[in-house]
Design an enzyme around this catalytic site. Structure first.
Site, PDB file in Angstrom:
ATOM      1  N   HIS A   1      -4.236  -2.368  -5.927  1.00 25.15           N
ATOM      2  CA  HIS A   1      -3.520  -1.156  -6.304  1.00 25.15           C
ATOM      3  C   HIS A   1      -4.563  -0.115  -6.665  1.00 25.15           C
ATOM      4  O   HIS A   1      -5.429  -0.372  -7.491  1.00 25.15           O
ATOM      5  CB  HIS A   1      -2.643  -1.411  -7.534  1.00 25.15           C
ATOM      6  CG  HIS A   1      -1.472  -2.279  -7.247  1.00 25.15           C
ATOM      7  ND1 HIS A   1      -0.618  -2.727  -8.212  1.00 25.15           N
ATOM      8  CD2 HIS A   1      -1.007  -2.766  -6.082  1.00 25.15           C
ATOM      9  CE1 HIS A   1       0.330  -3.457  -7.663  1.00 25.15           C
ATOM     10  NE2 HIS A   1       0.106  -3.513  -6.370  1.00 25.15           N
TER      11      HIS A   1
ATOM     12  N   ASP B   1       0.817  -1.231   0.000  1.00 26.97           N
ATOM     13  CA  ASP B   1       0.000   0.000   0.000  1.00 26.97           C
ATOM     14  C   ASP B   1       0.842   1.269   0.000  1.00 26.97           C
ATOM     15  O   ASP B   1       0.443   2.295   0.537  1.00 26.97           O
ATOM     16  CB  ASP B   1      -0.961   0.042   1.208  1.00 26.97           C
ATOM     17  CG  ASP B   1      -1.779  -1.229   1.319  1.00 26.97           C
ATOM     18  OD1 ASP B   1      -2.247  -1.690   0.278  1.00 26.97           O
ATOM     19  OD2 ASP B   1      -1.927  -1.750   2.432  1.00 26.97           O
TER      20      ASP B   1
END
Ligand code: GDP
Length: 427
Positions: free
Chosen positions: A40, A12
């Protein structure tokens, strides 16, 4: 030239944004490991998207997007993702799938769920996408490569053999319904229908692409600290998250990876269990979580609130070192603009000793953060395009982190969009 875009930390970090941005000038984007267990997030002129298995080049019609052999391919999820982006106006992406990639079987997902139920409180915080059972089977040599779908006789025989083993566990350990080889065969025939048009001898395709001087991006999932070997074992993922594995998971020579762009977030966040030395709690964490990323720090796949912390120089130096970083992309810096002062973890104290070496898991669990507090810049830095135009305290923060992690920060990301980037040096 081949470049890898990978994460320094727990994932992340903003790899999707950086890959989408670099894909403007790329010919090929390849996913080389992991599966639908992480997301993503990408913001561009089509909207905001959370991609799970699609490579982040799918928004450009000049990019060929490849699923490498190292990926855990969940076929229905993959095709649903393609349909979803097309429903939102994105033109049909160019896709190739390695003929050696292995299939996430429906029972891998079940086994993930059953095991989490069995472990109850002691669970690993799995996303229940079947990733651990998938990679276990792959290395136990009872997985299924997509090319096996084309030999029906051999496939039927193998299914009977493999499901016999699975059914013993289902019956005696989990007390769950058994698997039927005929039904599984029918499902696999549906999968075959979906993947056949995209299959490709990817290593051969890339061999030629490299000879032709194509611009190739290897897109990593998660980050160093989730790597099976070098991460916080066992609170890791079941695939290798390092750029080095890009060579294997795509099928190219290791020396072809000329640049390793390691994405590092300006503060820390993590999902799932495991040691997290610079973690913060309470209101301080809530505020950073709410302001973080683009619309808050919540898992792109699971929606789970992420655990929050200050920037960790020890973990990030280690994370960059293991990736073999040539360039650091320092992301989400704009989010810190609200703070009067910004704490940074510069070392760990373990059993009364101070260290900047990232330890193995047992010692990591005992580590306490050594904090240095830097002054904040108290302004919104979004929209700035030149490094010199950043507030002085902001540049001090970047340069402090750069010195501590020991790798050059060549890009600073100050917003979720493609153009929200400051280059300190050409890539
Ligand atoms: P990935 O898995 O590494 O691609 O990261 P995620 O997509 O899970 O998380 C990154 C989040 O931060 C996403 O919501 C991005 O849109 C957002 N993001 C990326 N770079 C920046 C940035 O520089 N500033 C802000 N505010 N958000 C960013």
């Amino acid at each position: 030239m081949v470049k890898a875009v990978v994460g320094a930390n727990w994932g992340d970090e903003g790899k999707g944004k950086i890959t989408d941005m670099l894909a403007q000038k790329a010919d090929i984007v390849i996913r080389f490991q992991g599966g639908a267990n992480a997301g993503h997030t990408i913001v561009n002129h089509y909207g905001k998207f959370a991609l799970h298995t699609l490579p982040s080049g799918v928004f450009y019609d000049h990019v060929t997007n490849i699923i490498g052999n190292g990926v855990a391919l969940n076929i229905p999820v993959f095709f649903k993702e393609i349909r979803d982006i097309m429903d939102r106006g994105v033109p049909a992406p160019k896709i190739l799938i390695s003929d050696r990639v292995q299939i996430v079987m429906p029972y891998h997902i079940l086994f993930d769920q059953y095991e989490e139920e069995r472990l109850a409180g002691k669970a690993y915080g799995s996303t229940k996408s079947g990733i651990a059972p998938f990679y276990s089977d792959k290395y136990a040599k009872i997985g299924f490569q997509v090319n096996e779908l084309f030999d029906e006789k051999a496939l039927k025989e193998k299914l009977v053999r493999v499901l016999e083993v699975k059914n013993v566990t289902l019956e005696h350990l989990y007390h769950k319904p058994l698997l039927d080889p005929d039904a599984m065969f029918d499902t696999l025939m549906e999968y075959r229908e979906m993947v056949s048009p995209y299959l490709c001898d990817v290593s051969s395709y890339l061999y030629q692409a490299i000879r032709d001087g194509k611009e190739i991006l290897l897109e990593g999932q998660l980050g160093t600290l989730k790597d099976t070997d070098h991460g916080i074992y066992p609170m890791v993922t079941s695939s290798c998250t390092l750029a080095a594995f890009g060579a294997i998971g795509a099928g190219i020579p290791p020396y072809e990876i000329k640049k390793v762009i390691t994405v590092c977030k300006a503060y820390s966040s993590a999902v799932g269990a495991g040691a997290f030395v610079s973690e913060i709690f309470g209101d301080e964490a809530d505020e950073l979580r709410r302001r973080g990323g683009d619309g808050g720090e919540y898992g792109a796949t699971t929606g789970r609130p992420r655990r929050m912390g200050w920037f960790d120089c020890v973990a990030s130096h280690y994370g960059c070192r293991l990736q073999g970083t040539t360039d650091v992309a320092f992301t989400v810096l704009d989010v810190l603009g609200y703070l009067d002062e910004i704490p940074v973890c510069t070392a760990y104290e373990i059993d009364g000793e101070v260290t900047t070496d990232f330890p193995t898991t047992g010692r990591l669990e005992k580590a306490k953060p050594v904090i240095t507090v830097l002054p904040g810049w108290k302004t919104d830095i979004r929209g700035i395009r030149k490094y010199e135009d950043l507030p002085e305290n902001c540049r001090r923060y970047i340069e402090f982190v750069e010195e501590k992690i020991g790798f050059p920060i060549t890009m600073v990301s100050n917003g979720p969009g493609r153009d929200d980037i400051i280059y300190r040096r050409a890539l």
